[in-house]
Scaffold this motif. Structure first.
Motif, short mmCIF file in Angstrom:
data_model
loop_
_atom_site.label_atom_id
_atom_site.label_comp_id
_atom_site.label_asym_id
_atom_site.label_seq_id
_atom_site.Cartn_x
_atom_site.Cartn_y
_atom_site.Cartn_z
N VAL A 11 89.71 39.23 50.86
CA VAL A 11 88.26 39.30 51.03
C VAL A 11 87.97 40.24 52.19
O VAL A 11 88.61 40.15 53.25
N TRP A 12 86.99 41.13 52.00
CA TRP A 12 86.66 42.08 53.06
C TRP A 12 85.15 42.27 53.16
O TRP A 12 84.40 41.97 52.24
N PHE A 13 84.75 42.77 54.31
CA PHE A 13 83.35 43.08 54.57
C PHE A 13 83.26 44.52 55.05
O PHE A 13 84.10 44.99 55.81
N LYS A 15 82.73 48.87 54.45
CA LYS A 15 83.45 49.90 53.71
C LYS A 15 84.06 50.93 54.66
O LYS A 15 83.58 51.12 55.78
N ARG A 19 85.33 48.71 57.44
CA ARG A 19 85.86 47.58 56.67
C ARG A 19 86.62 46.62 57.57
O ARG A 19 87.43 47.01 58.41
N ASP A 21 89.04 43.23 57.06
CA ASP A 21 89.76 42.38 56.11
C ASP A 21 89.79 40.95 56.65
O ASP A 21 90.54 40.63 57.57
N ALA A 52 84.05 33.14 49.04
CA ALA A 52 84.54 33.96 47.93
C ALA A 52 84.56 33.16 46.63
O ALA A 52 84.19 33.66 45.56
N PRO A 58 80.97 38.71 48.05
CA PRO A 58 81.18 39.41 46.78
C PRO A 58 82.36 40.37 46.73
O PRO A 58 82.83 40.71 45.65
N ASP A 59 82.84 40.82 47.90
CA ASP A 59 83.92 41.81 47.91
C ASP A 59 85.27 41.12 48.04
O ASP A 59 85.71 40.76 49.14
N TRP A 60 85.93 40.92 46.90
CA TRP A 60 87.24 40.27 46.93
C TRP A 60 88.10 40.78 45.78
O TRP A 60 87.60 41.32 44.80
N SER A 61 89.39 40.60 45.94
CA SER A 61 90.35 40.90 44.87
C SER A 61 91.37 39.78 44.83
O SER A 61 91.44 38.94 45.72
N LYS A 73 83.54 37.71 38.37
CA LYS A 73 82.77 38.18 39.54
C LYS A 73 81.35 37.64 39.51
O LYS A 73 80.79 37.26 40.53
#
Length: 246
Positions: A11-13, A15, A19, A21, A52, A58-61, A73
């Motif tokens: 999960v990150w915030f 760009k 960014r 992590d 998450a 919203p920004d996760w993998s 998502k």
């Protein structure tokens, strides 16, 4: 089958150069009916994992699965019937102009229930408030009573998994034990599964079966609560946490 599977979660915030992590490669499973804790210092990524799962970060993998079904998502409405969250601050999580009846009634209506009056009364009874609190507003409630309303709201859709984000840390010490005991009873009565974030090892020892220890976004150790009570840790950071809690 696990209730919750978290596999390689990042999960990150922000760009590019901005960014951050917040969670790096988190992997763990929570069995149906289990209470699993996430512990660590402030900023270690514990609450970010909950956010998450619910879609608030919203920004996760990686892969998140509920009962073997990957979480998309964009969360479908059915997801929120199965998974609900109780937030840390009972003062911020309730609308100041909505009565307890409105808070619970609107939640039930959104999830398609018909017998709303009966369900509101039962929810209030289940969290130890009763009907006399039904038409009160948040400013007329104590912190513990507000958190009981927040728990009732989370229970309204009849979820199977509750995400608990430090549910007692904003409360007076005298009230904390009451809320923890309520959560323990609700888990037993309803067959709930808990994923609980806390910085307090004594709370985790009381509430959880297993726990993951986080440091700077990484899970450094997963252990049983029996190992926690025995202060039996293998990772130096976990040993340091134990010493700090004495």
């Amino acid at each position: 089958m696990s209730m919750l599977d978290v596999d390689g979660l990042n999960v990150w915030f922000g760009k590019h150069l901005e960014r951050v992590d917040a969670v790096k490669g988190a992997t763990f499973q929570v069995a149906r009916g289990e209470s699993f804790g996430l512990v660590g210092e402030s900023g270690s990524g514990k609450s970010t994992i909950l956010r998450a799962i619910t879609g608030l970060a919203p920004d996760w993998s990686g892969t998140l699965s509920i009962e073997g079904q990957p979480i998309a998502k964009k969360r479908p409405k059915t997801f929120f019937k199965q998974v609900q969250m109780v937030f840390q601050d009972p003062y911020a999580s309730l609308h100041p102009r909505h009565s307890v009846d409105q808070v619970l009634g609107e939640t039930l209506h959104l999830h398609g229930f018909q017998d709303i009056d009966t369900r509101v009364v039962k929810l209030l009874d289940d969290v130890g408030l009763g009907q006399k609190f039904r038409f009160r507003y948040p400013h007329q409630l104590s912190g513990g009573q507000r958190q009981r309303v927040a728990i009732a709201r989370a229970l309204a859709p009849e979820p199977e998994l509750l995400l608990l984000d430090e549910p007692t840390s904003a409360l007076d010490v005298s009230v904390q034990a009451e809320i923890l005991n309520l959560l323990t009873d609700l888990r037993a009565d309803r067959g709930l599964t808990y994923l609980m974030v806390s910085h307090d090892l004594s709370v985790v020892a009381h509430m959880c079966d297993r726990l993951a220890v986080m440091k700077s976004g990484d899970i450094v150790e997963i252990m049983s609560v029996d190992a926690l009570r025995a202060m039996n840790a293998t990772h130096p950071y976990t040993q340091q946490l134990f010493k700090a809690s004495l």
